[in-house]
Scaffold this active site. Structure first.
Site, PDB file in Angstrom:
ATOM      1  N   ARG A   1       0.879  -1.178   0.000  1.00 20.78           N
ATOM      2  CA  ARG A   1       0.000   0.000   0.000  1.00 20.78           C
ATOM      3  C   ARG A   1       0.910   1.221   0.000  1.00 20.78           C
ATOM      4  NH1 ARG A   1      -5.249  -0.808   1.626  1.00 20.78           N
ATOM      5  NH2 ARG A   1      -5.593   0.939   0.215  1.00 20.78           N
TER       6      ARG A   1
ATOM      7  N   GLN B   1     -16.362   0.770   3.707  1.00 24.20           N
ATOM      8  CA  GLN B   1     -15.679   0.791   4.999  1.00 24.20           C
ATOM      9  C   GLN B   1     -16.415   1.664   6.008  1.00 24.20           C
ATOM     10  OE1 GLN B   1     -14.022   1.536   2.003  1.00 24.20           O
ATOM     11  NE2 GLN B   1     -11.828   1.113   2.236  1.00 24.20           N
TER      12      GLN B   1
ATOM     13  N   ASP C   1      -4.039   9.332   5.583  1.00 26.50           N
ATOM     14  CA  ASP C   1      -3.028   8.330   5.293  1.00 26.50           C
ATOM     15  C   ASP C   1      -1.643   8.953   5.212  1.00 26.50           C
ATOM     16  OD1 ASP C   1      -4.240   5.475   4.438  1.00 26.50           O
ATOM     17  OD2 ASP C   1      -5.680   7.070   4.079  1.00 26.50           O
TER      18      ASP C   1
ATOM     19  N   ASN D   1      -5.891  11.119   1.716  1.00 27.95           N
ATOM     20  CA  ASN D   1      -6.783  10.228   2.454  1.00 27.95           C
ATOM     21  C   ASN D   1      -7.685   9.490   1.476  1.00 27.95           C
ATOM     22  OD1 ASN D   1      -7.657   9.248   5.071  1.00 27.95           O
ATOM     23  ND2 ASN D   1      -9.548  10.403   4.782  1.00 27.95           N
ATOM     24  N   LYS D   2      -8.543   8.647   2.011  1.00 29.16           N
ATOM     25  CA  LYS D   2      -9.453   7.844   1.206  1.00 29.16           C
ATOM     26  C   LYS D   2     -10.171   8.706   0.173  1.00 29.16           C
ATOM     27  CE  LYS D   2     -12.097   4.425  -0.057  1.00 29.16           C
ATOM     28  NZ  LYS D   2     -11.576   3.241  -0.748  1.00 29.16           N
TER      29      LYS D   2
END
Length: 341
Positions: free
Chosen positions: A94, A191, A232, A242-243
């Site tokens: 990742r 999520q 992140d 981020n997401k």
């Protein structure tokens, strides 16, 4: 008496027979553990989304212990090469989130020059230290974040679960604050619905679920007091990675004068700006299904950048374990030096 932590706050376990990882692809409908006996199996679990959010960090610690056990019979120099190879394999799973690099570095630093049984002991100690330090830093940043929130209010959030979220809720409770949360569902893995909302409900938090397209309307209606997400990665010039979907919410929050607080343990000193962050693209086919069920007809392509980058002008505060900073003052974080991993 302290409240028990929710399930996702302890979703990776290292045992003598390997690393056991709670399968977040199935949670909360099932609580199944994936048993990883090798570094490669841990890497597959991370890249395959068996574990998400803070989970990959703890999985990476466990993977490095497995690598040390495997290399225990080698001379120190060869063992070091074996561990560094394992570290790179884990980091590559990742590439956008830099917590994996921090996790493997904890263990690599601890085992420097060791071999044999001492190698394994040093790796286990490094993993323990990394675990404890990560949790302590989560508690610290959550305490700072809770201070920025109203005594009673509604928080809009997007795709984060376990430690950052859990510690924020606990810190708010200690401060006698009453917070309700609105969670986006967070396509395509849901999520937000399956992990974030479930964790909040497990902690008896007033929780409302909305679809990803509803966030701007909630902000416009004046029903939201703060947008709060994890990050992140945060670059030194204040870009928040981020997401995917965070950017749209941040722009809408700015338009309707709602503060956006991004939580991260520390800005990434090795990343100057958002252009320096590699964005992970996952298989576009994942966009064409929900929980394994097709959502469209054939002959259609999907595109899935897993993360987006929010410019600093849309970020009110970056909250770290050393306190809150405006995006243009993140360099001050390192005035005290580099934190211990």
């Amino acid at each position: 008496m302290t409240d028990p932590l929710p399930v996702l706050a302890d979703s990776v376990r290292l045992d003598e027979d390997g690393v056991h990882i709670l399968d977040r692809r199935r949670f909360p409908f099932a609580r199944e553990w994936v048993h990883c006996r090798t570094v490669g199996e841990v890497a597959d679990a991370i890249s395959g989304m068996v574990t998400q959010s803070s989970g990959p960090y703890f999985a990476a610690l466990g993977a490095m212990v497995l690598a040390a056990r495997d290399a225990a019979g080698l001379p120190a120099a060869e063992a070091r090469v074996r561990l560094e190879t394992a570290a790179e394999q884990i980091i590559a799973t990742r590439k956008t989130n830099n917590h994996l690099r921090k996790a493997v570095t904890c263990v690599l630093d601890a085992v420097d020059g060791a071999s044999g049984d001492e190698l394994v002991k040093a790796a286990e100690e490094g993993a323990r230290h990394g675990d404890e330090r990560y949790r302590a830093r989560c508690r610290a940043l959550a305490g700072h974040a809770a201070e920025l929130l109203p005594g009673a209010g509604v928080v809009l959030t997007h795709c984060w679960a376990d430690l950052y979220l859990v510690e924020l809720v606990l810190a708010a409770r200690r401060a006698r604050k009453s917070l309700a949360f609105v969670c986006t569902e967070t396509r395509p893995y849901l999520q937000g619905a399956r992990l974030t909302a479930a964790t909040l409900a497990e902690m008896d938090v007033d929780t409302t679920l909305i679809t990803d397209g509803m966030g701007a309307a909630e902000l416009a209606a004046g029903r939201i007091d703060a947008l709060v997400t994890a990050a992140d990665r945060v670059t030194m010039d204040g870009h928040v990675v981020n997401k995917i979907g965070t950017l749209g919410l941040a722009v809408a929050a700015s338009a309707f004068d709602v503060p956006f607080h991004a939580l991260v343990q520390a800005p990434d000193q090795a990343t100057a700006t958002g252009a320096d962050v590699p964005i992970e693209y996952r298989d576009g086919a994942e966009v064409l299904t929900v929980l394994g069920q097709p959502t469209t007809s054939g002959r259609i392509r999907g595109r899935y950048p897993a993360f987006d980058v929010t410019p600093p002008r849309f970020v009110t505060t970056v909250v770290t374990d050393r306190g809150p900073f405006t995006p243009d003052r993140l360099g001050e974080y390192y005035a005290e030096g580099e934190p211990n991993q």
